[in-house]
Design an enzyme around this catalytic site. Structure first.
Site, PDB file in Angstrom:
ATOM      1  N   GLU A 115       1.845  11.732 -12.239  1.00 34.24           N
ATOM      2  CA  GLU A 115       2.152  10.457 -11.573  1.00 34.24           C
ATOM      3  C   GLU A 115       2.029  10.657 -10.078  1.00 34.24           C
ATOM      4  O   GLU A 115       2.324  11.743  -9.575  1.00 34.24           O
ATOM      5  CB  GLU A 115       3.603  10.039 -11.877  1.00 34.24           C
ATOM      6  N   LYS A 117       3.195  10.713  -6.444  1.00 29.17           N
ATOM      7  CA  LYS A 117       4.529  10.861  -5.855  1.00 29.17           C
ATOM      8  C   LYS A 117       4.613   9.839  -4.719  1.00 29.17           C
ATOM      9  O   LYS A 117       3.972  10.001  -3.671  1.00 29.17           O
ATOM     10  CB  LYS A 117       4.721  12.282  -5.330  1.00 29.17           C
ATOM     11  N   ASP A 119       5.935   7.779  -1.679  1.00 30.81           N
ATOM     12  CA  ASP A 119       6.721   8.183  -0.523  1.00 30.81           C
ATOM     13  C   ASP A 119       7.620   7.028  -0.095  1.00 30.81           C
ATOM     14  O   ASP A 119       7.248   6.203   0.730  1.00 30.81           O
ATOM     15  CB  ASP A 119       5.759   8.556   0.607  1.00 30.81           C
ATOM     16  N   TYR A 227       9.848   5.314 -12.349  1.00 30.46           N
ATOM     17  CA  TYR A 227       9.216   6.533 -12.845  1.00 30.46           C
ATOM     18  C   TYR A 227      10.037   7.354 -13.836  1.00 30.46           C
ATOM     19  O   TYR A 227       9.605   8.429 -14.251  1.00 30.46           O
ATOM     20  CB  TYR A 227       8.748   7.426 -11.697  1.00 30.46           C
ATOM     21  N   LYS A 317       1.904  18.898  -3.641  1.00 32.85           N
ATOM     22  CA  LYS A 317       1.854  18.191  -2.353  1.00 32.85           C
ATOM     23  C   LYS A 317       0.411  18.117  -1.855  1.00 32.85           C
ATOM     24  O   LYS A 317      -0.281  19.139  -1.804  1.00 32.85           O
ATOM     25  CB  LYS A 317       2.705  18.927  -1.316  1.00 32.85           C
ATOM     26  N   CYS A 411      -0.399  -2.386  37.834  1.00 29.07           N
ATOM     27  CA  CYS A 411      -1.267  -2.570  36.667  1.00 29.07           C
ATOM     28  C   CYS A 411      -2.586  -1.823  36.887  1.00 29.07           C
ATOM     29  O   CYS A 411      -3.233  -2.023  37.925  1.00 29.07           O
ATOM     30  CB  CYS A 411      -1.522  -4.057  36.460  1.00 29.07           C
ATOM     31  N   CYS A 414      -5.434  -4.697  37.400  1.00 29.86           N
ATOM     32  CA  CYS A 414      -5.515  -5.680  38.492  1.00 29.86           C
ATOM     33  C   CYS A 414      -4.657  -5.292  39.694  1.00 29.86           C
ATOM     34  O   CYS A 414      -4.698  -5.968  40.720  1.00 29.86           O
ATOM     35  CB  CYS A 414      -5.116  -7.064  37.993  1.00 29.86           C
ATOM     36  N   CYS A 429       2.358  -6.255  32.874  1.00 30.87           N
ATOM     37  CA  CYS A 429       1.698  -6.770  34.060  1.00 30.87           C
ATOM     38  C   CYS A 429       1.984  -8.268  34.079  1.00 30.87           C
ATOM     39  O   CYS A 429       1.664  -8.967  33.137  1.00 30.87           O
ATOM     40  CB  CYS A 429       0.197  -6.513  33.955  1.00 30.87           C
ATOM     41  N   CYS A 434      -4.808 -11.458  35.036  1.00 29.99           N
ATOM     42  CA  CYS A 434      -5.283 -10.060  35.001  1.00 29.99           C
ATOM     43  C   CYS A 434      -6.496  -9.973  34.069  1.00 29.99           C
ATOM     44  O   CYS A 434      -6.445 -10.456  32.938  1.00 29.99           O
ATOM     45  CB  CYS A 434      -4.142  -9.174  34.510  1.00 29.99           C
TER      46      CYS A 434
HETATM   47  S1  IVH Z   1      10.539  12.344 -10.934  1.00 30.10           S
HETATM   48  C1  IVH Z   1      13.251  15.679 -11.648  1.00 30.10           C
HETATM   49  N1  IVH Z   1       8.456  10.894 -10.304  1.00 30.10           N
HETATM   50  O1  IVH Z   1      10.253  12.511  -5.343  1.00 30.10           O
HETATM   51  C2  IVH Z   1      12.386  14.557 -11.476  1.00 30.10           C
HETATM   52  N2  IVH Z   1       9.940  11.509  -8.578  1.00 30.10           N
HETATM   53  O2  IVH Z   1      11.660  15.404  -5.034  1.00 30.10           O
HETATM   54  C3  IVH Z   1      12.440  13.996 -10.113  1.00 30.10           C
HETATM   55  N3  IVH Z   1       9.328  10.614  -6.377  1.00 30.10           N
HETATM   56  O3  IVH Z   1      13.378  11.823  -4.507  1.00 30.10           O
HETATM   57  C4  IVH Z   1      11.983  12.646 -10.017  1.00 30.10           C
HETATM   58  N4  IVH Z   1       7.527   9.551  -7.028  1.00 30.10           N
HETATM   59  O4  IVH Z   1      12.277   9.808  -5.461  1.00 30.10           O
HETATM   60  C5  IVH Z   1       9.559  11.514  -9.853  1.00 30.10           C
HETATM   61  N5  IVH Z   1       6.576   9.593  -9.915  1.00 30.10           N
HETATM   62  C6  IVH Z   1       7.683  10.201  -9.471  1.00 30.10           C
HETATM   63  C7  IVH Z   1       8.045  10.148  -8.115  1.00 30.10           C
HETATM   64  C8  IVH Z   1       9.196  10.828  -7.702  1.00 30.10           C
HETATM   65  C9  IVH Z   1       8.317   9.847  -6.008  1.00 30.10           C
HETATM   66  C10 IVH Z   1      10.382  11.136  -5.489  1.00 30.10           C
HETATM   67  C11 IVH Z   1      11.760  10.949  -6.012  1.00 30.10           C
HETATM   68  C12 IVH Z   1      12.551  12.143  -5.561  1.00 30.10           C
HETATM   69  C13 IVH Z   1      11.503  13.077  -5.093  1.00 30.10           C
HETATM   70  C14 IVH Z   1      11.606  14.341  -5.874  1.00 30.10           C
END
Ligand code: IVH
Length: 678
Positions: A115, A117, A119, A227, A317, A411, A414, A429, A434
């Site tokens: 999945e 991740k 942010d 998730y 990551k 500025c 001008c 300005c 200008c």
């Molecule tokens: S699973 C043990 N799935 O990532 C399972 N987490 O460090 C942990 N996050 O703060 C959660 N997308 O909010 C999972 N598809 C996803 C995610 C996800 C983002 C975030 C989650 C958590 C951090 C885990």
């Protein structure tokens, strides 16, 4: 192994640094280092602690994840802790994760779910008998903040789900995030208001969820991807693996990320990571990696967790969209409202495949806050944003030769003396004539009024040749005049003139936005157009009149009044009117204020005080829209007696349901805002 003094000292240093960064990030929502730098420090600390176990203390940042709950919110103790994830940075790290898991499972094979991740901000939602009971932040994983009213404002969170085929009580987990487009819009609005900007969509999502006033959250256009199922009890049992559980949650009305994939092997999972490392740039939300999860719950149970990190999942990551480079100088350009905008002149550097030479620096206060100096080595980021940003200086590389930045006193375009009002982040300005302002406002006007062909080059030429002194002069241009410009032929000139002509009929909100009034962005222009219905009424309005418009505060109102007080601007408006540019909202059957504009209602069932038609007429009379079928776009479903499937659908989709009394109250309030009263 007992630690040597150097290691003891380094661990101390790392902890202080990380604690400080945590505070900036989680408590102040204002980070000072890149994720990559933070991760590197954390990794170094973890490694040292792994090597010298006697250095591990319970207050080490490695032993704690997340932010303490804010005292203003109620505290929620999570029934099952929300874990965090160990990181993987390479295929080798993924191999190591998989090998370790396989070994613990005595070689038993398992499928994997990948999945994105997301942010954003982790939250947990508890449902009971099909109703959303509680929504909480992750907090430190054990205890979070009760932010139920705030989460209820997020339209993609169902307030009710079907009870058939679902557990009686359960908790779903997910990530609340702010789409990149909404983030950009929010920051543009904040910049106009002189408010501090959010560093990235994640911080603005976190800031928006942790608002004491849920009306602010409601305005922030947040979204969610669910998730995980946290826990469940009673009712119908759920599937025995993650993938199918997620499909079931989707059927129940939860929003899942559509890009998840079930993989039969680790190689497939690696391919997914690689594929999305490229594709993520095209998404409307930030992702910082891939969560790789063992699918069967039996496998998850068997693998368990070490501390706060499960062994059954890991976070791959993505390589950072960041780079470190030398800040050679700070330049200043002048925006259309006269703001002096500092920008970084960088030693060219490649960031996620693009060579970056310049980056925005927002304003002087931001430069000071981040302590960015000319001559610094700085972290540059292109995290989804097209315009690169300077995240902050690399303090370790300071030599003492760096120099602090000062805004020029005049500025750069001008020569007028610049002004900075108290409490304002922006220096400006004040000279409305200008040349830089003229150019930027002309470009803005042409862009907003969708005059194709009137781009950077044409605008610059028109100003240079003196053919145009303000936006209204565009409408007086002739074919002969255009033909005097370089690289302008008959055909292009005809096209440009046709485009200019066509722009006369743009909606009023566009025109208001195009004028370039300070603090008046697209959304505010929309509100003003709806409320005043014409430029004349807006130009004649007082600060008090304008502040009657919902969502408009004194800064905007004063700025509008100041704009129309300026003789130069009045002349522009007069010329636009004389040229035949549309100055009023086209008759839509509704005149006057439209407080319900943009809101869609569906009326269902039998009401006491209204027939269906009269209820719909009341909605339309206040500028709202009356629809016949319920969808995610519906804002309210008004239910009378014997309401049927539309009510069910509203519950499933999480659309707000109003009974007749609530509907009457809403109409009353809307009417009060028009000044008519009910
Ligand atoms: S699973 C043990 N799935 O990532 C399972 N987490 O460090 C942990 N996050 O703060 C959660 N997308 O909010 C999972 N598809 C996803 C995610 C996800 C983002 C975030 C989650 C958590 C951090 C885990």
């Amino acid at each position: 192994m007992p630690a040597d003094p150097a290691a003891v000292e380094r661990v101390k240093q790392l902890r202080e640094q990380i604690n400080h960064y945590n505070y900036r990030y989680y408590v102040l929502d204002s980070p000072v280092v890149s994720d990559a730098e933070y991760d590197a420090l954390m990794r170094e600390l973890k490694e040292l602690e792994a090597r010298y176990s006697d250095l591990v203390t319970s207050d080490s940042p490695t032993q704690r994840v997340g932010a303490p709950p804010l005292a203003e919110f109620g505290v929620v103790t999570h029934r099952v802790p929300l874990l965090s994830l160990a990181n993987a940075f390479s295929d080798e790290d993924l191999d190591a994760w998989h090998q370790r898991a396989s070994k613990l499972l005595d070689g038993r094979a398992f499928d994997i779910v990948c999945e994105l991740k997301i942010d954003g901000l982790a939250i947990a939602l508890v449902y009971e008998d099909g109703m959303l009971k509680q929504g909480a932040t992750r907090g430190d994983g054990l205890q979070g903040e009760d932010v139920t009213p705030n989460l209820r404002t997020i339209k993609s969170i169902p307030l009710a789900v079907p009870v058939d085929g679902a557990p009686r009580r359960f908790e779903v987990r997910g990530e609340v995030y702010m789409p990149r487009t909404s983030f950009r819009r929010l920051n543009e609005e904040r910049a106009r208001q002189g408010q501090p900007l959010f560093a990235n969509p994640r911080n603005s999502a976190a800031g928006s969820v942790r608002q004491l006033d849920s009306r602010i959250t409601a305005e922030r256009r947040l979204d969610i991807f669910v998730y995980a199922l946290g826990w469940a009890e009673g009712g119908s049992p759920m599937p025995d693996n993650h993938w199918e559980t997620m499909r079931r949650l989707k059927q129940m009305g939860f929003k899942l990320n559509p890009n998840s994939r079930q993989c039969r092997s680790l190689d497939e999972a690696k391919a997914y990571c690689c594929e999305w490392g490229e594709k993520r740039a095209g998404l409307d939300y930030d992702t910082d990696g891939v969560v790789v999860k063992a699918n069967p719950f039996s496998v998850q149970g068997q693998l368990g967790a070490v501390g706060r990190e499960p062994r059954w999942a890991t976070a791959y990551k993505f390589p950072a969209e960041q780079a470190v480079t030398l800040l050679k100088d700070i330049g200043v350009n002048v925006g259309r409202t006269g703001s002096l905008n500092p920008y970084a002149i960088l030693e060219p550097v490649r960031v996620s495949g693009v060579t970056v030479k310049q980056a925005t620096l927002h304003n002087e206060d931001d430069i000071r806050r981040k302590d960015i100096r000319v001559g610094d080595w700085v972290v540059v980021e292109r995290a989804g944003e097209v315009i690169p940003q300077v995240v902050g200086p690399v303090l370790d590389r300071r030599t003492g030769q760096e120099r602090e930045f000062r805004m020029p006193e005049t500025c750069p375009e001008c020569g007028a003396r610049v002004v900075k009002s108290e409490g304002e982040a922006m220096t400006r300005c004040p000279n409305t004539a200008c040349p830089a302002q003229l150019y930027e406002s002309l470009r803005h006007f042409a862009g907003v009024m969708e005059i194709e062909g009137a781009g950077d080059v044409l605008c610059a030429q028109l100003l240079e040749k003196g053919l145009v002194k303000d936006a209204a002069d565009l409408y007086a241009l002739t074919q002969e005049q255009l033909l005097t410009l370089e690289r302008m032929g008959d055909k292009l000139a005809t096209k440009v003139l046709a485009q200019i002509e066509g722009s006369k009929t743009r909606p009023l909100a566009r025109l208001i936005f195009a004028l370039g009034i300070r603090h008046v962005g697209e959304r505010i222009a929309e509100l003003l157009a709806q409320h005043f219905g014409g430029i004349e009424a807006l130009a004649a309005a007082s600060v008090d009149d304008i502040m009657k418009v919902p969502d408009i505060g004194p800064a905007i109102a004063e700025s509008v009044v100041a704009y129309f007080r300026e003789p130069r601007n009045l002349r522009v408006v007069k010329k636009l009117r004389e040229a035949g540019v549309r100055m009023r909202e086209e008759a839509s059957g509704v005149t006057g204020p439209r407080p319900l504009a943009g809101k869609t209602f569906v009326v269902t069932g039998t009401l006491d005080a209204f027939s269906r038609d009269s209820a719909e007429a009341a909605i339309k009379g206040l500028g709202g829209t009356a629809g016949s079928s319920v969808s995610r776009k519906t804002d309210y479903v008004v239910v009378g007696r014997d309401a049927g499937s539309k009510l069910e659908k509203a519950k499933v989709l999480g659309v707000k349901v109003l009974n007749e009394a609530e509907f009457l109250e809403l109409l009353r309030q809307a009417e009060a805002r028009t000044g008519k009263g009910r």
